[in-house]
Every structure is written in structure tokens, then in C-alpha cells.
Design a protein around this motif. Structure first.
Motif, PDB file in Angstrom:
ATOM      1  N   ILE A 103       1.087  -1.427  -0.158  1.00  0.00           N
ATOM      2  CA  ILE A 103      -0.068  -0.075   0.110  1.00  0.00           C
ATOM      3  C   ILE A 103       1.316   1.288   0.070  1.00  0.00           C
ATOM      4  O   ILE A 103       1.970   1.019   1.199  1.00  0.00           O
ATOM      5  CB  ILE A 103      -0.710  -0.306   1.419  1.00  0.00           C
ATOM      6  N   LYS A 104       0.592   1.987  -0.695  1.00  0.00           N
ATOM      7  CA  LYS A 104       1.311   3.419  -0.898  1.00  0.00           C
ATOM      8  C   LYS A 104       1.107   4.160   0.559  1.00  0.00           C
ATOM      9  O   LYS A 104      -0.339   4.484   0.873  1.00  0.00           O
ATOM     10  CB  LYS A 104       1.013   3.946  -2.288  1.00  0.00           C
ATOM     11  N   ILE A 105       1.763   5.069   1.052  1.00  0.00           N
ATOM     12  CA  ILE A 105       1.929   5.528   2.110  1.00  0.00           C
ATOM     13  C   ILE A 105       2.404   6.896   2.176  1.00  0.00           C
ATOM     14  O   ILE A 105       2.224   7.523   3.519  1.00  0.00           O
ATOM     15  CB  ILE A 105       2.510   4.543   3.473  1.00  0.00           C
ATOM     16  N   PHE A 106       3.357   7.283   1.335  1.00  0.00           N
ATOM     17  CA  PHE A 106       3.845   8.637   1.118  1.00  0.00           C
ATOM     18  C   PHE A 106       4.506   8.931  -0.464  1.00  0.00           C
ATOM     19  O   PHE A 106       5.329   7.445  -1.386  1.00  0.00           O
ATOM     20  CB  PHE A 106       5.030   8.581   2.082  1.00  0.00           C
ATOM     21  N   SER A 107       4.277  10.026  -1.292  1.00  0.00           N
ATOM     22  CA  SER A 107       5.186  10.110  -2.254  1.00  0.00           C
ATOM     23  C   SER A 107       5.751  11.390  -2.071  1.00  0.00           C
ATOM     24  O   SER A 107       5.245  12.513  -1.169  1.00  0.00           O
ATOM     25  CB  SER A 107       4.330  10.075  -3.443  1.00  0.00           C
ATOM     26  N   GLY A 108       7.150  11.526  -2.749  1.00  0.00           N
ATOM     27  CA  GLY A 108       7.483  13.474  -2.321  1.00  0.00           C
ATOM     28  C   GLY A 108       9.199  12.779  -3.628  1.00  0.00           C
ATOM     29  O   GLY A 108       9.308  11.980  -3.995  1.00  0.00           O
ATOM     30  N   SER A 109      10.041  13.831  -2.933  1.00  0.00           N
ATOM     31  CA  SER A 109      10.627  13.776  -3.314  1.00  0.00           C
ATOM     32  C   SER A 109      11.452  13.211  -2.819  1.00  0.00           C
ATOM     33  O   SER A 109      11.685  12.035  -1.939  1.00  0.00           O
ATOM     34  CB  SER A 109      11.622  14.763  -3.397  1.00  0.00           C
ATOM     35  N   SER A 110      13.194  12.649  -4.100  1.00  0.00           N
ATOM     36  CA  SER A 110      13.493  11.234  -2.799  1.00  0.00           C
ATOM     37  C   SER A 110      14.455  11.572  -2.057  1.00  0.00           C
ATOM     38  O   SER A 110      14.648  11.043  -1.587  1.00  0.00           O
ATOM     39  CB  SER A 110      15.045  11.261  -3.913  1.00  0.00           C
ATOM     40  N   ILE A 111      14.677  12.963  -1.534  1.00  0.00           N
ATOM     41  CA  ILE A 111      15.704  13.156   0.046  1.00  0.00           C
ATOM     42  C   ILE A 111      14.493  13.290   0.656  1.00  0.00           C
ATOM     43  O   ILE A 111      14.457  12.079   1.611  1.00  0.00           O
ATOM     44  CB  ILE A 111      15.549  14.315  -0.406  1.00  0.00           C
ATOM     45  N   LEU A 112      12.913  13.865   0.537  1.00  0.00           N
ATOM     46  CA  LEU A 112      11.954  13.311   1.441  1.00  0.00           C
ATOM     47  C   LEU A 112      11.713  11.703   1.863  1.00  0.00           C
ATOM     48  O   LEU A 112      11.061  11.717   3.139  1.00  0.00           O
ATOM     49  CB  LEU A 112      10.570  14.088   1.084  1.00  0.00           C
ATOM     50  N   VAL A 113      11.836  11.120   0.659  1.00  0.00           N
ATOM     51  CA  VAL A 113      11.469   9.833   0.647  1.00  0.00           C
ATOM     52  C   VAL A 113      12.499   8.738   1.135  1.00  0.00           C
ATOM     53  O   VAL A 113      12.093   8.384   1.991  1.00  0.00           O
ATOM     54  CB  VAL A 113      10.988   9.197  -0.229  1.00  0.00           C
ATOM     55  N   ASN A 133       8.410  14.468  -7.788  1.00  0.00           N
ATOM     56  CA  ASN A 133       8.330  14.491  -6.756  1.00  0.00           C
ATOM     57  C   ASN A 133       7.190  12.632  -7.133  1.00  0.00           C
ATOM     58  O   ASN A 133       6.537  12.537  -6.581  1.00  0.00           O
ATOM     59  CB  ASN A 133       7.295  15.827  -5.812  1.00  0.00           C
ATOM     60  N   SER A 134       7.946  12.508  -7.391  1.00  0.00           N
ATOM     61  CA  SER A 134       7.242  10.526  -8.180  1.00  0.00           C
ATOM     62  C   SER A 134       7.829   9.608  -7.730  1.00  0.00           C
ATOM     63  O   SER A 134       7.784   8.946  -8.383  1.00  0.00           O
ATOM     64  CB  SER A 134       7.941  11.114  -9.551  1.00  0.00           C
ATOM     65  N   VAL A 135       8.719   9.994  -6.638  1.00  0.00           N
ATOM     66  CA  VAL A 135       9.337   8.968  -5.705  1.00  0.00           C
ATOM     67  C   VAL A 135       7.654   8.422  -5.049  1.00  0.00           C
ATOM     68  O   VAL A 135       7.325   9.454  -3.843  1.00  0.00           O
ATOM     69  CB  VAL A 135      10.384   9.601  -4.451  1.00  0.00           C
ATOM     70  N   GLU A 136       7.606   7.173  -4.392  1.00  0.00           N
ATOM     71  CA  GLU A 136       6.442   6.904  -4.067  1.00  0.00           C
ATOM     72  C   GLU A 136       7.413   5.300  -2.962  1.00  0.00           C
ATOM     73  O   GLU A 136       8.207   4.686  -3.496  1.00  0.00           O
ATOM     74  CB  GLU A 136       5.391   6.123  -5.113  1.00  0.00           C
ATOM     75  N   LEU A 137       6.350   5.292  -1.681  1.00  0.00           N
ATOM     76  CA  LEU A 137       7.036   4.384  -0.764  1.00  0.00           C
ATOM     77  C   LEU A 137       6.078   3.219  -0.137  1.00  0.00           C
ATOM     78  O   LEU A 137       4.414   3.661   0.104  1.00  0.00           O
ATOM     79  CB  LEU A 137       7.763   5.303   0.424  1.00  0.00           C
ATOM     80  N   TYR A 138       5.787   1.734  -0.913  1.00  0.00           N
ATOM     81  CA  TYR A 138       5.010   0.914  -0.014  1.00  0.00           C
ATOM     82  C   TYR A 138       4.979   0.696   1.005  1.00  0.00           C
ATOM     83  O   TYR A 138       6.510   0.364   0.983  1.00  0.00           O
ATOM     84  CB  TYR A 138       4.826   0.357  -0.894  1.00  0.00           C
TER      85      TYR A 138
END
Length: 76
Positions: free
Chosen positions: A6-16, A49-54
Motif C-alpha cells: 500500500i502506498k503511504i507516502f510520495s515526495g522527492s527522493s530526499i524526503l522519501v 515528486n514522483s518517488v513513492e514509498l509502499y
């Protein structure tokens, strides 16, 4: 019970990356979908801001606590 991500966050690579560190410290397994890097390798562009964390659906509740705290921290 079927497990899925499940995707819980998306943002820049630094934020991720900052959130990745928090999840690792708390033994929460995750996947990263970095469309920025994929687009660069393929020779076309995408939004920064196309980096997503699942995370696994079984870890969503635990991970959301860290995500909400992280969002508060980065927005302050």
C-alpha cells in the motif's frame, strides 16, 4: 489473508529517504517506486515528486504513525 503493498507516502527522493530511515529503524519493510530515476534512465522526464514509498498492508497502521510524525516534522 492476502498481503499486498500500500502506498503511504510520495515526495522527492530526499524526503522519501528520510522516511526510509525511520522505517528501517523500526523494522518496517518497504518498497520504493522511483519513477524519476526510471524516467531518467529511459530518456524522458517526469515530475520531481514522483518517488513513492509502499509498505505491506499488515504494516500500514504501524507505519502511518511514523508517516504522520514525519510529515509534521518536515512541514514545521
Amino acid at each position: 489473508m492476502e498481503t499486498k503493498h500500500i502506498k503511504i507516502f510520495s515526495g522527492s527522493s530526499i524526503l522519501v529517504k528520510g522516511l526510509e530511515n525511520l522505517l528501517e529503524d523500526n523494522n518496517i519493510h518497504y518498497l520504493i517506486k522511483d519513477t524519476v530515476e526510471s524516467a531518467r534512465l529511459a530518456g524522458f522526464g517526469t515530475q520531481i515528486n514522483s518517488v513513492e514509498l509502499y509498505v505491506l498492508n499488515t504494516d500500514v497502521d504501524k507505519a502511518n504513525i511514523f508517516v504522520e510524525n514525519y510529515k509534521t516534522e518536515i512541514n514545521s
